[in-house]
Design an enzyme around this catalytic site. Sequence first.
Site, PDB file in Angstrom:
ATOM      1  N   HIS A  73       0.845  -1.191   0.000  1.00 49.22           N
ATOM      2  CA  HIS A  73       0.000   0.000   0.000  1.00 49.22           C
ATOM      3  C   HIS A  73       0.884   1.246   0.000  1.00 49.22           C
ATOM      4  O   HIS A  73       2.044   1.205   0.405  1.00 49.22           O
ATOM      5  CB  HIS A  73      -0.919   0.000   1.219  1.00 49.22           C
ATOM      6  CG  HIS A  73      -2.011  -1.014   1.135  1.00 49.22           C
ATOM      7  ND1 HIS A  73      -3.016  -1.090   2.068  1.00 49.22           N
ATOM      8  CD2 HIS A  73      -2.263  -1.994   0.224  1.00 49.22           C
ATOM      9  CE1 HIS A  73      -3.835  -2.067   1.732  1.00 49.22           C
ATOM     10  NE2 HIS A  73      -3.394  -2.636   0.621  1.00 49.22           N
ATOM     11  N   GLU A  75       0.846   3.866   1.875  1.00 45.05           N
ATOM     12  CA  GLU A  75       1.306   4.248   3.210  1.00 45.05           C
ATOM     13  C   GLU A  75       2.527   3.433   3.623  1.00 45.05           C
ATOM     14  O   GLU A  75       3.500   3.962   4.161  1.00 45.05           O
ATOM     15  CB  GLU A  75       0.198   4.044   4.258  1.00 45.05           C
ATOM     16  CG  GLU A  75      -1.093   4.783   3.965  1.00 45.05           C
ATOM     17  CD  GLU A  75      -2.119   3.931   3.221  1.00 45.05           C
ATOM     18  OE1 GLU A  75      -3.309   4.029   3.567  1.00 45.05           O
ATOM     19  OE2 GLU A  75      -1.741   3.182   2.300  1.00 45.05           O
ATOM     20  N   CYS A 101      -6.081   1.269   5.628  1.00 41.84           N
ATOM     21  CA  CYS A 101      -6.607  -0.004   6.129  1.00 41.84           C
ATOM     22  C   CYS A 101      -6.032  -0.231   7.535  1.00 41.84           C
ATOM     23  O   CYS A 101      -5.159   0.513   7.988  1.00 41.84           O
ATOM     24  CB  CYS A 101      -6.221  -1.148   5.190  1.00 41.84           C
ATOM     25  SG  CYS A 101      -4.448  -1.548   5.232  1.00 41.84           S
ATOM     26  N   CYS A 104      -2.133  -0.714   7.577  1.00 40.15           N
ATOM     27  CA  CYS A 104      -1.397   0.546   7.414  1.00 40.15           C
ATOM     28  C   CYS A 104      -1.566   1.442   8.644  1.00 40.15           C
ATOM     29  O   CYS A 104      -0.632   2.142   9.025  1.00 40.15           O
ATOM     30  CB  CYS A 104      -1.834   1.263   6.139  1.00 40.15           C
ATOM     31  SG  CYS A 104      -1.221   0.440   4.646  1.00 40.15           S
TER      32      CYS A 104
END
Length: 146
Positions: A73, A75, A101, A104
């Site tokens: 992801h 992040e 999410c 993260c």
Amino acid sequence: MEKNANQKQLGLDRRYLRMAYIWAENSYCQRRQVGALIVKEKMIISDGYNGTPSGFENVCEDEHNVTKPYVLHAEANAITKIARSNNSSDGATMYVTASPCIECAKLIIQAGIKRVVYSEKYRLEDGIELLKRAGIEVVYMEVEDE
């Protein structure tokens, strides 16, 4: 004075979030492109977008258009980039185009990031709830095209 400072911060938040959207365009993912910036003392100290790990082919989805399990992801990419630099994300703000999410969110908490500004809401809000529970300021902001 207070109102002026808030207006200035709002303007900065909008600009950095728009920059995160531009950064998301670097992603090779077809289903969704996500971008993230980490800003500290008005300096961008890290950036990331969703994609495969370094050295892997730039294909995020399999033949059934399902995201491959090893795609990182935005992040996570921004936070791991900090780990390879001399910077510290302690006290920083993360700007991300989509709400984090839960995985993260855990990384954001551990990285010492104190504020998260995001734009697109995800169907699950567990990441946002975890950030709030950790005392991180979470700001939802719609980005209008200028």
